[in-house]
Design a protein around this motif. Sequence first.
Motif, short mmCIF file in Angstrom:
data_model
loop_
_atom_site.label_atom_id
_atom_site.label_comp_id
_atom_site.label_asym_id
_atom_site.label_seq_id
_atom_site.Cartn_x
_atom_site.Cartn_y
_atom_site.Cartn_z
N PHE A 1 37.60 40.60 32.27
CA PHE A 1 38.04 39.78 33.40
C PHE A 1 36.92 38.82 33.78
N SER A 2 37.33 37.58 34.03
CA SER A 2 36.32 36.55 34.27
C SER A 2 35.58 36.79 35.57
N ASP A 3 36.24 37.40 36.54
CA ASP A 3 35.59 37.64 37.83
C ASP A 3 36.36 38.71 38.60
N ALA A 4 35.88 39.02 39.80
CA ALA A 4 36.50 40.08 40.60
C ALA A 4 37.92 39.71 41.01
N ALA A 5 38.20 38.42 41.20
CA ALA A 5 39.56 38.02 41.60
C ALA A 5 40.56 38.34 40.49
N ALA A 6 40.19 38.05 39.26
CA ALA A 6 41.07 38.37 38.13
C ALA A 6 41.27 39.89 38.05
N ALA A 7 40.19 40.63 38.25
CA ALA A 7 40.30 42.10 38.21
C ALA A 7 41.24 42.60 39.32
N MET A 8 41.17 41.98 40.49
CA MET A 8 42.06 42.39 41.58
C MET A 8 43.53 42.13 41.22
N GLY A 9 43.79 41.05 40.51
CA GLY A 9 45.16 40.75 40.08
C GLY A 9 45.67 41.82 39.12
N ALA A 10 44.82 42.23 38.19
CA ALA A 10 45.23 43.27 37.23
C ALA A 10 45.37 44.62 37.95
N LEU A 11 44.45 44.89 38.86
CA LEU A 11 44.49 46.17 39.58
C LEU A 11 45.70 46.26 40.50
N TYR A 12 46.19 45.11 40.94
CA TYR A 12 47.42 45.08 41.74
C TYR A 12 48.53 45.83 40.99
N VAL A 13 48.64 45.58 39.69
CA VAL A 13 49.70 46.21 38.89
C VAL A 13 49.50 47.72 38.84
N LEU A 14 48.26 48.15 38.57
CA LEU A 14 48.00 49.58 38.40
C LEU A 14 48.06 50.33 39.73
N GLU A 15 47.56 49.71 40.79
CA GLU A 15 47.65 50.36 42.10
C GLU A 15 49.10 50.39 42.60
N GLY A 16 49.82 49.30 42.35
CA GLY A 16 51.23 49.27 42.75
C GLY A 16 52.03 50.34 42.05
N SER A 17 51.63 50.68 40.83
CA SER A 17 52.38 51.70 40.09
C SER A 17 52.28 53.07 40.75
N THR A 18 51.31 53.26 41.66
CA THR A 18 51.22 54.55 42.36
C THR A 18 52.34 54.70 43.39
N LEU A 19 52.98 53.60 43.76
CA LEU A 19 54.06 53.65 44.77
C LEU A 19 55.33 54.24 44.15
N GLY A 20 55.86 53.55 43.15
CA GLY A 20 57.03 54.07 42.45
C GLY A 20 56.70 55.39 41.76
#
Length: 195
Positions: free
Chosen positions: A96-115
Amino acid sequence: MSLHQRLRAATASAHQGLEDALDWRLRVATRDGYRDLLARFHGFHAAYEPALGDALADAAFWGPRRRLPALAADLAHLGMREAEIAALPRPSAVTFSDAAAAMGALYVLEGSTLGGQVIGRHIGAVHGLADAGLAYYRAHGRQTGVMWNAFRARLDRLSGDAEAEAAALAAGTATFDALRIWLCAPEASASPRTG
Ligand code: HEM
């Protein structure tokens, strides 16, 4: 719109597509099927987590969000040896180029904890699992709401920074696509390990 709202809107169809393609009820109907699905998640997290940790560079925030140890523990509970788990196929390494890109990817993995809470309860009931063997899907457990709110608050600190928003949106959509392809490809367990 906040960055969270923009990410949610940008990935809504990808979420639906993943739900449709995953066919999770069928895949977890047998214990072997459940183990194979966890093995796929293990590969994905093994490829993504080192890059996420590097780019976020914040152990206090990132540490509790790592899920590879839970995946390894579940797979061991379901009968896999340590060496077999370490040798599982995984997608090519990412950066990931920076922390913002990492946050975008982590959105997917953290969101998966909901469903994942719904899916975890289903798997627990079908296979008679309580905690052992269900750690990945339990994820943050009772802390799910707290962890999600803290994640969103941090994400939204990037709202209004056009460059950071673009990086997060691009990484979020790319991660959803990569996850769908990795989880839904036939015979991933037979493909060579790369990365
Ligand atoms: C690995 C596959 C999946 C990923 C990566 C994923 C990802 C996400 C993400 C990112 C969110 C957050 C949406 C937001 O911003 O509010 C979310 C929410 C949710 N997902 Fe999934 N999801 C996956 C599979 C599923 C499946 C199979 C179901 C069906 C049971 C599901 C049900 C839900 C539900 C109920 C929410 C909460 C919606 C809300 O509270 O507004 N997800 N998921």
